[in-house]
Enzyme design. Structure first.
Site, PDB file in Angstrom:
ATOM      1  N   HIS A 131      -9.620   1.290   8.145  1.00 51.22           N
ATOM      2  CA  HIS A 131     -10.809   1.930   7.580  1.00 51.22           C
ATOM      3  C   HIS A 131     -12.044   1.078   7.780  1.00 51.22           C
ATOM      4  CE1 HIS A 131      -8.854   5.244   5.289  1.00 51.22           C
ATOM      5  NE2 HIS A 131      -7.839   4.397   5.223  1.00 51.22           N
ATOM      6  N   ASP A 178      -3.630  -0.219   6.421  1.00 53.45           N
ATOM      7  CA  ASP A 178      -4.267  -0.364   5.115  1.00 53.45           C
ATOM      8  C   ASP A 178      -3.688  -1.553   4.344  1.00 53.45           C
ATOM      9  OD1 ASP A 178      -5.700   1.838   5.810  1.00 53.45           O
ATOM     10  OD2 ASP A 178      -5.010   3.124   4.185  1.00 53.45           O
ATOM     11  N   HIS A 185       0.849  -1.191   0.000  1.00 53.29           N
ATOM     12  CA  HIS A 185       0.000   0.000   0.000  1.00 53.29           C
ATOM     13  C   HIS A 185       0.886   1.243   0.000  1.00 53.29           C
ATOM     14  CE1 HIS A 185      -3.567   2.417   0.726  1.00 53.29           C
ATOM     15  NE2 HIS A 185      -2.948   2.996   1.735  1.00 53.29           N
TER      16      HIS A 185
END
Length: 282
Positions: free
Chosen positions: A173, A134, A110
């Protein structure tokens, strides 16, 4: 070890991990200082360190302000682009905060400097915790902004996938519903996907987080961890696991793109913090 799940920004999570005997605490991805300090005061704990998974603005933007407000605060990470960084960590390095043990797990893809944090307490009946930033999401994985499918395959199979199956997964997230809608497209007959999606939709309706999941659960419904499964290979038209993963990521990137979202270069600029000087700090 107590983990406070803190929703911030559009869909981000930051975390406050509390060592309950000493009331010391460690933050993970301290993006919004004001909100974090409110929780710290409410919990009556002392913030000792920040663990930053990667340099993107929505994960690291609070570091400088917190370092200014909390003298002696240590900021850990693996990327020199992380603001207020005091301690550069490497893969396999272990940290100790009271009874809390932390193992740093380097997962570049990422971003080229992405680090996950695996935490546990010796002699505790509680399951360990993975703060996956992430790299690994509930039902999905992060975009390959600065890396390759080969790197993500290693991350998901040899590094994170090899952790104890009862490990709780705290990701960066809240995108579970969307991830599982894609997982259902990949495996329309997977009953675990259907059940988890129904559950996640209800959590979303109630404005409740879908974290943590467990690693064991992720292997049942997360297509990015199921690249060896025949239905996933059939969907991608590939059999080599890296190629399956590469195709899955491309398909996920193009899956029902919301019309109101900015174009990809704008989203990258936002992720990389290019807009942050123009946005009011909270």
């Amino acid at each position: 070890m107590k983990v406070k799940v803190i929703s911030v920004l559009e869909d981000n999570y930051m975390y406050l991990v509390i060592e309950e005997s000493t009331r010391d605490a460690v933050a993970v991805d301290a993006a919004v200082p004001k909100r974090l300090l409110e929780i710290i005061r409410k919990e009556d704990v002392v913030l000792r360190a920040i663990l930053t998974t990667h340099h993107h603005w929505d994960h690291a933007r609070g570091n400088e302000e917190l370092a200014r407000l909390c003298p002696g605060l240590r900021v850990f990470g693996a990327d020199q682009r992380i603001g207020a960084l005091t301690d550069t960590v490497t893969h396999g390095q272990e940290l100790t905060f009271g009874a809390i043990r932390v193992r740093c797990l380097f997962t570049p893809c990422h971003t080229s400097g992405h680090m996950c944090y695996f935490m546990w307490e010796d002699d505790s009946p509680d399951a360990p915790a993975l703060f996956s930033g992430d790299t690994l999401f509930v039902g999905g994985c992060g975009q390959f902004f600065e890396g390759t499918a080969e790197q993500m395959y290693t991350n998901l199979t040899q590094i994170l996938g090899a952790l104890p199956k009862d490990t709780k997964v705290f990701c960066g997230h809240e995108c579970t519903v969307r991830n599982l809608k894609f997982a259902l497209k990949v495996e329309p007959e997977n009953e675990m996907v259907k059940e988890k999606l129904a559950w996640a939709k209800q959590r979303d309706d109630d404005d409740l987080p879908t974290v943590p999941s467990t690693l064991q659960e992720e292997f049942l419904y997360n297509p990015f961890l199921r690249v060896m499964e025949e239905p996933v290979q059939r969907f991608t038209g590939q059999t080599d696991p890296v190629e399956v993963l590469r195709t899955l990521r491309t398909e996920r990137d193009n899956f029902k793109k919301p019309k109101e979202r900015p174009n990809p270069p704008a989203m990258l600029a936002f992720d990389w913090g290019l807009f942050s000087p123009f946005l009011e700090k909270q």
